[in-house]
Design an enzyme around this catalytic site. Sequence first.
Site, PDB file in Angstrom:
ATOM      1  N   ASP A 119     -15.475 -21.616 -16.637  1.00 43.03           N
ATOM      2  CA  ASP A 119     -16.142 -20.880 -15.537  1.00 43.03           C
ATOM      3  C   ASP A 119     -17.244 -21.632 -15.095  1.00 43.03           C
ATOM      4  OD1 ASP A 119     -15.772 -17.519 -17.064  1.00 43.03           O
ATOM      5  OD2 ASP A 119     -14.193 -19.152 -16.241  1.00 43.03           O
ATOM      6  N   ALA A 120     -17.962 -22.401 -15.925  1.00 49.92           N
ATOM      7  CA  ALA A 120     -19.382 -23.181 -15.383  1.00 49.92           C
ATOM      8  C   ALA A 120     -18.894 -23.921 -14.443  1.00 49.92           C
ATOM      9  CB  ALA A 120     -19.777 -23.719 -16.683  1.00 49.92           C
ATOM     10  N   GLU A 121     -17.762 -24.746 -14.569  1.00 44.29           N
ATOM     11  CA  GLU A 121     -17.259 -25.725 -13.658  1.00 44.29           C
ATOM     12  C   GLU A 121     -16.874 -25.039 -12.357  1.00 44.29           C
ATOM     13  OE1 GLU A 121     -14.495 -27.393 -16.691  1.00 44.29           O
ATOM     14  OE2 GLU A 121     -15.076 -29.476 -15.500  1.00 44.29           O
ATOM     15  N   ASP A 145     -18.107 -22.294 -11.384  1.00 47.15           N
ATOM     16  CA  ASP A 145     -19.362 -21.903 -10.551  1.00 47.15           C
ATOM     17  C   ASP A 145     -20.180 -23.207  -9.812  1.00 47.15           C
ATOM     18  OD1 ASP A 145     -19.216 -19.389 -11.394  1.00 47.15           O
ATOM     19  OD2 ASP A 145     -20.552 -19.474 -13.038  1.00 47.15           O
ATOM     20  N   SER A 188       9.175   4.813   1.537  1.00 49.65           N
ATOM     21  CA  SER A 188       9.061   5.404  -0.114  1.00 49.65           C
ATOM     22  C   SER A 188      10.269   5.223  -0.731  1.00 49.65           C
ATOM     23  CB  SER A 188       8.192   6.745  -0.116  1.00 49.65           C
ATOM     24  OG  SER A 188       7.943   6.957  -1.551  1.00 49.65           O
ATOM     25  N   GLU A 236      12.109  -4.043 -11.511  1.00 47.87           N
ATOM     26  CA  GLU A 236      10.555  -4.422 -11.391  1.00 47.87           C
ATOM     27  C   GLU A 236       9.883  -3.281 -11.945  1.00 47.87           C
ATOM     28  OE1 GLU A 236       9.968  -5.293  -7.445  1.00 47.87           O
ATOM     29  OE2 GLU A 236      11.890  -6.236  -7.165  1.00 47.87           O
ATOM     30  N   LYS A 295       7.316  -0.308 -11.786  1.00 49.43           N
ATOM     31  CA  LYS A 295       6.849   0.486 -10.773  1.00 49.43           C
ATOM     32  C   LYS A 295       5.393   0.588 -11.089  1.00 49.43           C
ATOM     33  CE  LYS A 295       7.426   5.066  -8.722  1.00 49.43           C
ATOM     34  NZ  LYS A 295       6.371   4.962  -7.697  1.00 49.43           N
ATOM     35  N   ASP A 301       1.570   1.574 -11.046  1.00 47.83           N
ATOM     36  CA  ASP A 301       1.018   2.970 -10.561  1.00 47.83           C
ATOM     37  C   ASP A 301      -0.437   2.559  -9.868  1.00 47.83           C
ATOM     38  OD1 ASP A 301       0.672   5.574 -10.303  1.00 47.83           O
ATOM     39  OD2 ASP A 301       0.188   5.910 -12.350  1.00 47.83           O
ATOM     40  N   ARG A 326      -1.005   2.026   3.162  1.00 47.51           N
ATOM     41  CA  ARG A 326       0.521   2.598   3.615  1.00 47.51           C
ATOM     42  C   ARG A 326       0.096   3.466   4.849  1.00 47.51           C
ATOM     43  NH1 ARG A 326       3.732   6.759   2.547  1.00 47.51           N
ATOM     44  NH2 ARG A 326       5.943   6.579   2.877  1.00 47.51           N
ATOM     45  N   GLU A 330       1.349  -3.731  -4.453  1.00 48.87           N
ATOM     46  CA  GLU A 330       0.462  -2.646  -4.920  1.00 48.87           C
ATOM     47  C   GLU A 330      -1.007  -2.899  -5.384  1.00 48.87           C
ATOM     48  OE1 GLU A 330       2.476  -0.280  -4.565  1.00 48.87           O
ATOM     49  OE2 GLU A 330       1.839   1.475  -6.082  1.00 48.87           O
ATOM     50  N   TYR A 386       5.721  -7.539  -4.081  1.00 51.06           N
ATOM     51  CA  TYR A 386       6.989  -7.239  -4.370  1.00 51.06           C
ATOM     52  C   TYR A 386       7.961  -7.471  -3.301  1.00 51.06           C
ATOM     53  CZ  TYR A 386       5.312  -2.539  -3.751  1.00 51.06           C
ATOM     54  OH  TYR A 386       5.026  -1.487  -3.301  1.00 51.06           O
ATOM     55  N   LYS A 402      16.402  -2.482  -7.597  1.00 50.05           N
ATOM     56  CA  LYS A 402      16.631  -2.956  -6.307  1.00 50.05           C
ATOM     57  C   LYS A 402      17.979  -3.557  -6.148  1.00 50.05           C
ATOM     58  CE  LYS A 402      11.734  -3.114  -5.126  1.00 50.05           C
ATOM     59  NZ  LYS A 402      10.591  -4.230  -4.972  1.00 50.05           N
ATOM     60  N   LYS A 438      11.855   6.915 -12.816  1.00 49.51           N
ATOM     61  CA  LYS A 438      10.490   7.476 -13.188  1.00 49.51           C
ATOM     62  C   LYS A 438      10.535   7.923 -14.663  1.00 49.51           C
ATOM     63  CE  LYS A 438       7.976   9.324 -10.274  1.00 49.51           C
ATOM     64  NZ  LYS A 438       6.919   9.236  -9.271  1.00 49.51           N
ATOM     65  N   CYS A 482     -22.065  24.180 -39.829  1.00 50.89           N
ATOM     66  CA  CYS A 482     -20.696  23.731 -40.114  1.00 50.89           C
ATOM     67  C   CYS A 482     -19.930  25.147 -40.573  1.00 50.89           C
ATOM     68  CB  CYS A 482     -20.548  23.298 -41.225  1.00 50.89           C
ATOM     69  SG  CYS A 482     -18.996  22.712 -42.139  1.00 50.89           S
ATOM     70  N   CYS A 528     -18.945  25.673 -44.301  1.00 57.45           N
ATOM     71  CA  CYS A 528     -19.918  25.781 -45.436  1.00 57.45           C
ATOM     72  C   CYS A 528     -21.407  26.477 -44.719  1.00 57.45           C
ATOM     73  CB  CYS A 528     -20.277  24.447 -46.200  1.00 57.45           C
ATOM     74  SG  CYS A 528     -21.024  23.395 -44.974  1.00 57.45           S
ATOM     75  N   CYS A 580     -21.983  17.450 -40.448  1.00 57.47           N
ATOM     76  CA  CYS A 580     -22.164  18.425 -41.565  1.00 57.47           C
ATOM     77  C   CYS A 580     -22.583  17.573 -42.799  1.00 57.47           C
ATOM     78  CB  CYS A 580     -20.941  19.144 -42.094  1.00 57.47           C
ATOM     79  SG  CYS A 580     -21.048  20.023 -43.663  1.00 57.47           S
ATOM     80  N   CYS A 621     -19.430  20.554 -48.976  1.00 54.60           N
ATOM     81  CA  CYS A 621     -18.610  21.241 -48.226  1.00 54.60           C
ATOM     82  C   CYS A 621     -17.286  21.110 -48.606  1.00 54.60           C
ATOM     83  CB  CYS A 621     -18.910  20.572 -46.824  1.00 54.60           C
ATOM     84  SG  CYS A 621     -17.721  21.330 -45.458  1.00 54.60           S
TER      85      CYS A 621
HETATM   86  S1  IVH Z   1       9.576  -0.969  -3.522  1.00 55.84           S
HETATM   87  C1  IVH Z   1      11.279   0.338   0.396  1.00 55.84           C
HETATM   88  N1  IVH Z   1       8.777  -1.899  -5.549  1.00 55.84           N
HETATM   89  O1  IVH Z   1       6.396   3.022  -5.757  1.00 55.84           O
HETATM   90  C2  IVH Z   1      10.581  -0.257  -0.573  1.00 55.84           C
HETATM   91  N2  IVH Z   1       7.739  -0.084  -4.703  1.00 55.84           N
HETATM   92  O2  IVH Z   1       8.080   5.751  -5.219  1.00 55.84           O
HETATM   93  C3  IVH Z   1       9.919   0.747  -1.385  1.00 55.84           C
HETATM   94  N3  IVH Z   1       5.966   0.867  -6.099  1.00 55.84           N
HETATM   95  O3  IVH Z   1       5.507   3.496  -2.335  1.00 55.84           O
HETATM   96  C4  IVH Z   1       8.889  -0.128  -2.362  1.00 55.84           C
HETATM   97  N4  IVH Z   1       5.830  -0.802  -7.525  1.00 55.84           N
HETATM   98  O4  IVH Z   1       3.848   2.169  -3.714  1.00 55.84           O
HETATM   99  C5  IVH Z   1       8.546  -1.029  -4.931  1.00 55.84           C
HETATM  100  N5  IVH Z   1       7.866  -2.981  -7.712  1.00 55.84           N
HETATM  101  C6  IVH Z   1       7.949  -2.090  -6.791  1.00 55.84           C
HETATM  102  C7  IVH Z   1       6.955  -1.058  -6.743  1.00 55.84           C
HETATM  103  C8  IVH Z   1       6.779   0.032  -5.883  1.00 55.84           C
HETATM  104  C9  IVH Z   1       5.207   0.439  -7.392  1.00 55.84           C
HETATM  105  C10 IVH Z   1       5.408   2.052  -5.430  1.00 55.84           C
HETATM  106  C11 IVH Z   1       5.313   1.921  -3.918  1.00 55.84           C
HETATM  107  C12 IVH Z   1       6.050   2.763  -3.260  1.00 55.84           C
HETATM  108  C13 IVH Z   1       6.536   3.711  -4.332  1.00 55.84           C
HETATM  109  C14 IVH Z   1       7.713   4.409  -4.422  1.00 55.84           C
END
Ligand code: IVH
Length: 688
Positions: A32-34, A36, A81, A113, A115, A117, A136, A177, A229, A293, A317, A411, A414, A429, A434
């Site tokens: 990190d120092a290098e 910086d 989506s 992949e 998903k 969040d 988006r 994401e 992705y 996919k 999900k 308490c 007791c 307590c 007790c």
């Molecule tokens: S593919 C048409 N890949 O999940 C392609 N989405 O419910 C759609 N998300 O709105 C996206 N990880 O924000 C894709 N590895 C991933 C993802 C991903 C998270 C989110 C993305 C999308 C939502 C779909």
Amino acid sequence: MTTFADRAAELRQQLNYHIYRYNVLGSPIITDAEYDRLYHELKQIEAEHPELVTTDSPTQRAGSDLSEDFPKVPHAAPILSLANAFSEEDLRAWEERNRKLLPSDAVLDYTLEPKLDGLTVVITYENGILVKAATRGDGEQGDDVTNNVRTIRNVPLKIPVDPNGPPAPGRLVVRGEVLFLKKDFEALNKRQEAEGLPLYINARNTASGTLKQKESRITASRPLTAYLYNIVTVVGYEWEKQWDTLNYLRDLGFPVAPDVGYYPTLSDIIQQLPTWESRRSQLDFEIDGVVIKINNLLIADELGFSGKDPRGAIAYKFPAEEMSTKLIGVTVNIGRTGKVTPTAQLEPVFLGGVTVVNASLHNYDQIARLDIRLGDTVIVKRSGEVIPYVIGPVTGARDGSETSILPPTHCPHCQTPVIQLDGLIDYFCPNRHCPERIFRSIEFFVSRGAMDIEGMGPQTVKTLIERGLIQDEADIFTLKRESLMDLEGFADKKVDNLLASIEAARHRPLPQLLASLGIDGVGEVVARLVADHFGSMDGVLSANVQAIDDIEGIGPVLAQNVVDWFADEHNQQVLKKMRAAGVTMQAEAKVIASDSLSGKTFVLTGTLPTLSREQAEAIIESHGGKISGSVSKKTSYVLMGDQPGSKADKARQLGVPIISEAQLWEMVGENPTESNTNPQNPTQPTLL
Ligand code: IVH
């Protein structure tokens, strides 16, 4: 002669590469120092020659302040989506629907992949330079968050990051994401806490709020992470597989989520799902499922859309980990140390696959800080093995009928007034007599992780206390057959079994007894260190803080805890009774063969040809050597077997000698074929 322009370009290139190694590959090659030092050199050149500042300069990551509302950015292609699946059947049905739309010989393979969040970000690069980043939005157009995305450390400002990477396409729009890594979100909340500011409740919402900050300086101060992705559009690159997309993105220097996978069939994917679900809580980031996919993007394209969702991919999900429900009550629990813990009573909520009615509220300080009120709608989280807990209130759902939650004044068991010790958050307590404290303490003592007295569950403990048969842990060892026979539901067999378990517990090794006493911070590992060092309960009893603190692996706070516990008269009384009842108070005699390895520390890695790990450890220890779990400069030898782990690499790096099992035998002056490899008795024993 090098000009300032040349040097600035060189520094930009180097710094961006180091940022990439640090954030994307996770394997920095400078300190990190290098880093910086290089950063400051560039900063200085730029200060003196502002004309040399470029948009891809790492100094531009913490950007200017935006004051107006975000301008809107039209997306190059709709940002769609995904449809959701919740079961294996849903996934099979998805594939079946697709097959019906495709020629019968179409081959369907897949990528899997996480998903992530977080929230979607769409980033545009022109001739390799990040020129635009947008949220988006409504899918057609999003908010221009370019300056904020520029502050995300693992998003490259220029691609390819590695000059030897593939050439940057003329124009590239990528989708990914943005999120907080769990550790970064925790650190952010620690910072809030230290500054007396309210805590953030939800990582995803905080990431969203952070990305949409008007002041990029604020975004820059909160450590967001991005994973890319998909390619939305590209000019100057041809490809047809999603798996190639991921590799190409990675080759350009983009962060791609770890653990993405390629699978030839949907069945292979389905096999992976339970593993993903169980690993979920151990990942560095939050996921709410996985995305499957179709790998062949030409096929995915051909399949088109169902409504607004592309048919070529689907989100599987996981059960929700966070849900909102009503806080209908707070119960007060008193622990064995007297600690008062509030527990939330909830309107039943289905969370992570089970119905949850109770959740932890941590402590009253946390309740006040989060301003959680009785009657609030609260967000509850249940993740992996963690006990469900209340994350915080949904303040927008209040109707004014909610009431404050205050710590109890007395308490509930007791009626002793509760106290808050100086500098401590928790209430206690203080009454050692007790009944609830006694119950909790004995319940812990007999439990599986402690003395493991089978047949003595919490209900039995409760009954024994109520009948006056036990008042402390020691009384267990003098329980009489006749008094047990008197208890409801206790017939011959059950009493015999219980007495046999108690008899076995009487002879548990000293470390197990020590770890069962409920001394703050003294679990299995510390108990073993203490027992090994002092050899007997008397030894520990007469030790002072200094003597305990001297043991490697034990700090002064822990040492003080041990001393305090043993100084307590009641505890001394209990130990005295246990001793009188014949409970083992001596460490087992150690087998010492020689001191030929004295002063030497060994680390073991891999599978040895003849010895098990335990046997090898016993041999080393019996010759006076020590075992350590990790390689450092202080390690004397790494004992390596087949399929060694990273410890062998570390040893090579540090120049620590690596030895084989045969060399170990040589060191201790033995021939394995003649020797007895019984770990209890490696050579001619000398009893301590
Ligand atoms: S593919 C048409 N890949 O999940 C392609 N989405 O419910 C759609 N998300 O709105 C996206 N990880 O924000 C894709 N590895 C991933 C993802 C991903 C998270 C989110 C993305 C999308 C939502 C779909």
